[in-house]
Design an enzyme around this catalytic site. Sequence first.
Site, mmCIF file in Angstrom:
data_model
loop_
_atom_site.group_PDB
_atom_site.id
_atom_site.type_symbol
_atom_site.label_atom_id
_atom_site.label_comp_id
_atom_site.label_asym_id
_atom_site.label_seq_id
_atom_site.Cartn_x
_atom_site.Cartn_y
_atom_site.Cartn_z
ATOM 1 N N LYS A 178 0.834 -1.197 0.000
ATOM 2 C CA LYS A 178 0.000 0.000 0.000
ATOM 3 C C LYS A 178 0.872 1.252 0.000
ATOM 4 C CE LYS A 178 -1.807 2.340 3.458
ATOM 5 N NZ LYS A 178 -1.624 3.712 2.955
ATOM 6 N N GLU A 236 10.894 0.844 9.705
ATOM 7 C CA GLU A 236 11.866 1.896 9.406
ATOM 8 C C GLU A 236 11.166 3.201 9.739
ATOM 9 O OE1 GLU A 236 13.544 4.682 8.045
ATOM 10 O OE2 GLU A 236 13.546 3.958 5.973
ATOM 11 N N CYS A 294 13.627 10.728 6.216
ATOM 12 C CA CYS A 294 13.709 10.195 7.586
ATOM 13 C C CYS A 294 15.127 10.308 8.136
ATOM 14 C CB CYS A 294 13.206 8.766 7.638
ATOM 15 S SG CYS A 294 13.865 7.746 6.340
ATOM 16 N N GLU A 348 11.224 15.264 15.287
ATOM 17 C CA GLU A 348 11.409 15.229 13.838
ATOM 18 C C GLU A 348 10.461 16.245 13.201
ATOM 19 O OE1 GLU A 348 10.215 11.542 11.930
ATOM 20 O OE2 GLU A 348 11.946 11.710 10.606
HETATM 21 P P1 ADP Z 1 4.118 9.919 7.656
HETATM 22 O O1 ADP Z 1 4.192 10.757 8.894
HETATM 23 O O2 ADP Z 1 5.399 9.685 6.983
HETATM 24 O O3 ADP Z 1 2.964 10.232 6.779
HETATM 25 P P2 ADP Z 1 2.647 7.676 8.596
HETATM 26 O O4 ADP Z 1 3.225 6.732 9.560
HETATM 27 O O5 ADP Z 1 1.474 8.489 9.011
HETATM 28 O O6 ADP Z 1 3.891 8.506 8.191
HETATM 29 O O7 ADP Z 1 2.267 6.956 7.241
HETATM 30 C C1 ADP Z 1 3.044 5.989 6.629
HETATM 31 C C2 ADP Z 1 2.144 4.944 6.033
HETATM 32 O O8 ADP Z 1 1.430 4.274 7.057
HETATM 33 C C3 ADP Z 1 1.102 5.464 5.069
HETATM 34 O O9 ADP Z 1 0.999 4.551 3.999
HETATM 35 C C4 ADP Z 1 -0.159 5.464 5.906
HETATM 36 O O10 ADP Z 1 -1.340 5.333 5.132
HETATM 37 C C5 ADP Z 1 0.037 4.251 6.756
HETATM 38 N N1 ADP Z 1 -0.710 4.240 8.027
HETATM 39 C C6 ADP Z 1 -1.169 5.286 8.744
HETATM 40 N N2 ADP Z 1 -1.792 4.862 9.857
HETATM 41 C C7 ADP Z 1 -1.715 3.513 9.865
HETATM 42 C C8 ADP Z 1 -2.135 2.473 10.763
HETATM 43 N N3 ADP Z 1 -2.774 2.743 11.910
HETATM 44 N N4 ADP Z 1 -1.851 1.199 10.438
HETATM 45 C C9 ADP Z 1 -1.177 0.909 9.321
HETATM 46 N N5 ADP Z 1 -0.760 1.819 8.434
HETATM 47 C C10 ADP Z 1 -1.013 3.105 8.692
#
Ligand code: ADP
Length: 803
Positions: A192, A266, A300, A400
Amino acid sequence: MKVAELTKSLVYGAAPEAAKPALDWIAEHNGRFQLFINNEWKNPSGKEWFDSTNPATGRKLGSIAQATSTDVNAAVKAARKAYPSWSATPGHIRARYLYAIARQIQKHARLFAVLETIDNGKPIRETRDIDIPLVARHFYYHAGWAQLMDKELPDHQAIGVVAQIIPWNFPLLMLSWKIAPAIAMGNTVVLKPAEFTSLTALLFAEICASVGLPPGVVNIITGDGRTGGAMVDHPDVDKIAFTGSTDVGRIIRKATAGTHKKLSLELGGKSPFMVFDDADLDSAVEGVVDAIWFNQGQVCCAGSRLLVQEGVADKMVKKLRARMEKLRVGDPLDKAVDIGAIVAPVQLKQIQALVKLGADEGATMWQPSWAAECAKREGCFYPPTLFTNVAPASTIAQVEIFGPVLAAMTFRTPEEAVKLANNSRYGLAASIWSEDINLALDLATQVKAGTVWINSTNQFDAASGFGGYRESGFGREGGREGLFEYIKRKPAKEVKAPVSKGVSSQKAATSRASAGVSLSMAPAIDRTAKMFIGGKQARPDGGLSINVYGPAVGKSRNLIGEVGAGNRKDIRNAVEAARAAAAGWAKATAHNRAQVIYFLAENLAARTDEFARRITQQTGFSANAAHAEVDAAIEQLFTAAAWADKYDGRIHGVPQRNVTLAVPEPMGTVAILMPDDYPLLALAALAAPAFAMGNALVIVPSPAHPLSATDLYQVLETSDVPHGTINIVTGNRDELAKTLSEHDDIDSIWYAGPTPGQAAVQKASAANMKRTFVMDASGALPNLDDVLREATQVKNIWVPYGA
Ligand code: ADP
């Protein structure tokens, strides 16, 4: 007018890359993008769609499908169906597919680059010259591993169905980091992309279909965190690979705790960029540009903390400001633009809020004279920003920001630089600038980070593993070390190589164990064993003892001794002792560590009879079987000592003019909750390799058979084991495991015990993202290779060369 004056007055003209190929591609799909499952395009079952927007213009690019849990089910099902034949496909054939994908990416490089730029907002210069070439490189590199897998990893196999969730900052590059190793090793994938940036992943899906990749091997589904959550929770997923924020990483760590799912994370970073007074300052300034203004600082491993030695700090800041004045923010499709658009309004707001907080907290904020122009542009733009007079504990030095914002601090000595660098809960990367290679390499070993760049920064390659220490997550992506995230050991019967010595002697001990209970040699109940903390025997803090029983005699319980009931305070003391000893032990030479372990083996051998009797008394093993266990333990100690100075790193063959040193480093402080079977052998098989690799240990012996461990105190005291490097606390396994897994000063926790206990440890470990290694309380001990790998983490040190 002179030419020199003319060059000063020249202004940049627009040099835009044409958006047309990408816009045409979107138009071919009528601006509507479905889910790619089993090589077919499907509408989302919930009929929900969301917009993908160009952050540089605010204009909508297309509608993206929001996958529901029903769609996740369908994708996992397709991947599961494809798995048996894909994992059985010969490595050479898999290599051909990866190679074909790499070729297709190169052939469509410009389309990918433009599409990435309009979807994400990063400059075309970066997508064209960095992201997309590296994507192709990852597929080529891993095509090679698919080819070599049978030969190089004969006792490993694919894991199964892998769910992969990636962020928006390097959309296609993160996809390649995830998919290339996974399918090279024979796994099938459901991936995804992040909701802001789905388009290049969907173009990639078309490429998978066009090269004839079998249906179900790669499935791409789109959606937000809800979709990600459904992937994480899906029972038929064997591994989760996640890149994103530490907060979501923590949620995933908790959600997968106690399941069979393998996990790599990561996460975030706050990487130090360290400049010493003998550094080439002009190069260092260019380094800073790459460290924090590359990809608008949405990286990151961005070098977001500038640490400068006091003597050159003013000069460095002056040069930096002059350089910042010349940076160009603007249309990401313009080939002469340095800084593009921030990915989305929500991210822009977060940057603005943190910058305001930084100023409110007292740091000095500086932006170029043209900064105000950014706000006037349509779309999301933010100027490069420099904070000086930053207090090391302030928010902008710790949190961050994920934007083009640099926090500068000063230091006086190398020791102070290391302290400042390590004053972070993260540990993803570091950059060290000095013309003194001795100093730079010395510091590279002391900074807690998965990647260290010397006189360079933000260098990446498929051949070099990337990943974090501490709360930056665990697991490596790239390099040989990264493959282990996507493989598991074959069941023992399929292993062609001879089984390791330790395991075979352990088997011998079992086979020689007689069913008869022999208690005749048991000594009478004598003393209550204490704890062993900081090199001394210590009474349990709570003043409580626990009875230890041997095998029942007839119907009556058979009390054979007592051990102290350790509590939180005992654990705290033990962890404190281990933490204090860890740095010194890690720095001891490998030869020296080996010597200590050989000495331990020698002293144990001198007491073979005594230890064999104790095994018999606790487990009911025959004298022969007990002796065999002591012998096997001594052999394991020898093996651990042997590895102490042979567990070498590698030099990765990256294409840059570099030697990239992949160095296995100790984890730091490791807590080990011992299994019940083979009370002495298990100690030698688990604790000795961890100790040999330079870790300081807190050991909780098996509550069923703790006396083999407590008998060791005298052996430890006479074997030159440095105080505090091995600590032993007896007591209730799950109570002590809870304290240990919640303790911030434990870097890795190994737990042998029942499944609910394993789950609890994994869940609690999410707080500081410590590594976990769980196993059953009884049954075969883990393979030595796996134990050594768990005892270490790979740091990649990039050392450039060239006159
Ligand atoms: P960033 O701050 O880099 O956007 P996130 O951790 O919010 O990082 O998002 C990274 C990925 O994780 C995206 O693909 C997002 O859709 C997905 N994501 C966000 N929340 C969840 C969750 N609760 N479980 C699994 N994946 C998630």
